[in-house]
Design a protein around this motif. Structure first.
Motif, short mmCIF file in Angstrom:
data_model
loop_
_atom_site.label_atom_id
_atom_site.label_comp_id
_atom_site.label_asym_id
_atom_site.label_seq_id
_atom_site.Cartn_x
_atom_site.Cartn_y
_atom_site.Cartn_z
N ILE A 179 0.84 -1.20 0.00
CA ILE A 179 0.00 0.00 0.00
C ILE A 179 0.87 1.25 0.00
O ILE A 179 0.62 2.20 -0.75
CB ILE A 179 -0.95 0.01 1.22
N GLY A 180 1.92 1.25 0.83
CA GLY A 180 2.83 2.39 0.87
C GLY A 180 3.48 2.65 -0.47
O GLY A 180 3.62 3.79 -0.91
N GLY A 181 3.88 1.58 -1.15
CA GLY A 181 4.48 1.73 -2.48
C GLY A 181 3.48 2.29 -3.48
O GLY A 181 3.83 3.16 -4.29
N MET A 182 2.24 1.81 -3.41
CA MET A 182 1.21 2.34 -4.33
C MET A 182 0.94 3.81 -4.06
O MET A 182 0.82 4.61 -5.00
CB MET A 182 -0.08 1.53 -4.19
N ILE A 183 0.86 4.19 -2.79
CA ILE A 183 0.64 5.60 -2.44
C ILE A 183 1.79 6.45 -2.96
O ILE A 183 1.59 7.52 -3.53
CB ILE A 183 0.45 5.77 -0.92
N LEU A 236 1.55 9.49 -5.65
CA LEU A 236 2.01 10.84 -5.32
C LEU A 236 3.08 11.33 -6.30
O LEU A 236 3.07 12.49 -6.71
CB LEU A 236 2.55 10.90 -3.89
N LEU A 237 3.99 10.44 -6.68
CA LEU A 237 5.03 10.82 -7.64
C LEU A 237 4.43 11.10 -9.02
O LEU A 237 4.87 12.02 -9.71
CB LEU A 237 6.10 9.74 -7.73
N LEU A 238 3.44 10.32 -9.42
CA LEU A 238 2.75 10.59 -10.69
C LEU A 238 2.04 11.93 -10.63
O LEU A 238 2.08 12.72 -11.59
CB LEU A 238 1.76 9.47 -11.01
N LYS A 239 1.39 12.19 -9.52
CA LYS A 239 0.67 13.45 -9.35
C LYS A 239 1.62 14.64 -9.41
O LYS A 239 1.29 15.67 -9.98
CB LYS A 239 -0.08 13.43 -8.02
N ARG A 240 2.81 14.47 -8.84
CA ARG A 240 3.81 15.55 -8.85
C ARG A 240 4.65 15.56 -10.13
O ARG A 240 5.56 16.37 -10.26
CB ARG A 240 4.75 15.39 -7.66
N LYS A 241 4.38 14.59 -11.02
CA LYS A 241 5.14 14.44 -12.26
C LYS A 241 6.63 14.28 -11.97
O LYS A 241 7.48 14.88 -12.63
CB LYS A 241 4.87 15.62 -13.19
N ASP A 242 6.92 13.45 -10.97
CA ASP A 242 8.30 13.26 -10.52
C ASP A 242 8.70 11.79 -10.51
O ASP A 242 9.74 11.44 -9.98
CB ASP A 242 8.45 13.86 -9.12
N ALA A 270 7.66 12.79 1.38
CA ALA A 270 6.98 12.29 2.57
C ALA A 270 5.47 12.26 2.41
O ALA A 270 4.88 13.14 1.80
CB ALA A 270 7.36 13.14 3.77
N PHE A 271 4.88 11.24 2.99
CA PHE A 271 3.45 11.18 3.23
C PHE A 271 3.30 10.46 4.56
O PHE A 271 4.20 9.75 4.99
CB PHE A 271 2.71 10.47 2.08
N PRO A 272 2.20 10.67 5.23
CA PRO A 272 2.02 10.03 6.53
C PRO A 272 1.91 8.51 6.38
O PRO A 272 0.89 8.00 5.96
CB PRO A 272 0.74 10.66 7.08
N TYR A 273 2.99 7.81 6.71
CA TYR A 273 3.06 6.37 6.49
C TYR A 273 2.06 5.60 7.36
O TYR A 273 1.73 4.46 7.06
CB TYR A 273 4.49 5.86 6.73
N GLY A 274 1.58 6.25 8.42
CA GLY A 274 0.55 5.62 9.24
C GLY A 274 -0.67 5.25 8.42
O GLY A 274 -1.37 4.28 8.72
N ALA A 284 -0.67 4.05 5.37
CA ALA A 284 -0.39 2.74 4.78
C ALA A 284 -0.46 1.64 5.83
O ALA A 284 -0.97 0.54 5.57
CB ALA A 284 0.99 2.75 4.11
N ILE A 285 0.04 1.91 7.03
CA ILE A 285 0.00 0.92 8.12
C ILE A 285 -1.44 0.58 8.46
O ILE A 285 -1.80 -0.59 8.61
CB ILE A 285 0.76 1.42 9.36
N VAL A 286 -2.28 1.60 8.57
CA VAL A 286 -3.69 1.37 8.92
C VAL A 286 -4.40 0.57 7.82
O VAL A 286 -5.08 -0.42 8.10
CB VAL A 286 -4.41 2.71 9.18
N ILE A 287 -4.23 0.98 6.58
CA ILE A 287 -4.88 0.26 5.48
C ILE A 287 -4.37 -1.18 5.40
O ILE A 287 -5.15 -2.13 5.28
CB ILE A 287 -4.68 1.00 4.14
N GLY A 288 -3.06 -1.36 5.49
CA GLY A 288 -2.48 -2.69 5.44
C GLY A 288 -2.96 -3.59 6.57
O GLY A 288 -3.22 -4.79 6.38
N THR A 289 -3.13 -3.00 7.75
CA THR A 289 -3.61 -3.77 8.89
C THR A 289 -5.08 -4.13 8.74
O THR A 289 -5.49 -5.27 9.03
CB THR A 289 -3.36 -3.01 10.20
N PHE A 290 -5.89 -3.19 8.26
CA PHE A 290 -7.30 -3.51 8.03
C PHE A 290 -7.45 -4.59 6.94
O PHE A 290 -8.30 -5.46 7.05
CB PHE A 290 -8.11 -2.27 7.68
N ILE A 291 -6.62 -4.55 5.92
CA ILE A 291 -6.65 -5.60 4.90
C ILE A 291 -6.30 -6.95 5.54
O ILE A 291 -6.95 -7.96 5.27
CB ILE A 291 -5.68 -5.28 3.73
N THR A 292 -5.30 -6.94 6.41
CA THR A 292 -4.91 -8.18 7.08
C THR A 292 -6.04 -8.69 7.97
O THR A 292 -6.30 -9.90 8.01
CB THR A 292 -3.64 -7.96 7.91
#
Length: 165
Positions: free
Chosen positions: A101-105, A109-115, A143-147, A149-157
């Motif tokens: 999830i963190g990688g996808m986010i 974000l990089l696509l959005k920033r064209k970076d 940076a993005f709030p990695y929490g 990704a942790i929350v989404i990943g945990t809910f998926i689990t």
């Protein structure tokens, strides 16, 4: 009961990480303490080992990224709390989902920033040099709030629990 407590901790952490870029000790530390006490009462030494193993694995999985500046201490403590509450197997899978999830986010974000292309070039540059010393950490850090990704990943689990047990 543990899943309800975990869900409350995750929701609070999601809100505070998005709003203030912080995962609060007042949430994670009592969760860890509760987990140890709960598992000692319900499972004795075996329960303590279950909770401690999950705690240590959760702590260890994000310790290196923390040392490298990729995640904050709150992220590490949140994953440690997840491990203390749910054990080693759960926190391992939560970490895998979190990383995906963190990688996808990050890519979004990089696509959005064209970076995105520029970032891949920097990654290749670093891997060829095999050192981070020659690069400015702020330049590499999107940076993005990695929490999140942790929350989404945990809910998926939590939702996929029966698939991997």
């Amino acid at each position: 009961m543990i899943e309800v407590i975990l869900s409350v901790i995750l929701i609070i952490s999601l809100i505070t990480d998005i709003k203030a870029r912080k995962i609060l000790n007042i949430v994670t530390i009592p969760a860890i303490g509760f987990a140890f006490i709960y598992y000692v009462i319900t499972g004795g030494l075996h329960g303590l080992l279950f909770s401690t193993g999950g705690f240590l694995l959760g702590l260890g999985l994000l310790f290196l990224p923390f040392l490298l500046g990729g995640v904050g201490a709150g992220d590490v403590k949140l994953l440690a709390a997840i491990g203390a509450l749910q054990g080693m197997q759960f926190v391992f899978y939560a970490f895998i989902y979190t990383a995906l999830i963190g990688g996808m986010i990050a890519v979004v974000l990089l696509l959005k920033r064209k970076d995105l292309l520029h970032s891949f070039k920097r990654i290749l540059y670093v891997t060829q040099l095999k050192t981070l010393d020659s690069l400015n950490k702020d330049e590499l850090h999107h940076a993005f709030p990695y929490g999140v990704a942790i929350v989404i990943g945990t809910f998926i689990t939590l939702g996929a629990g029966s698939l991997w047990v």
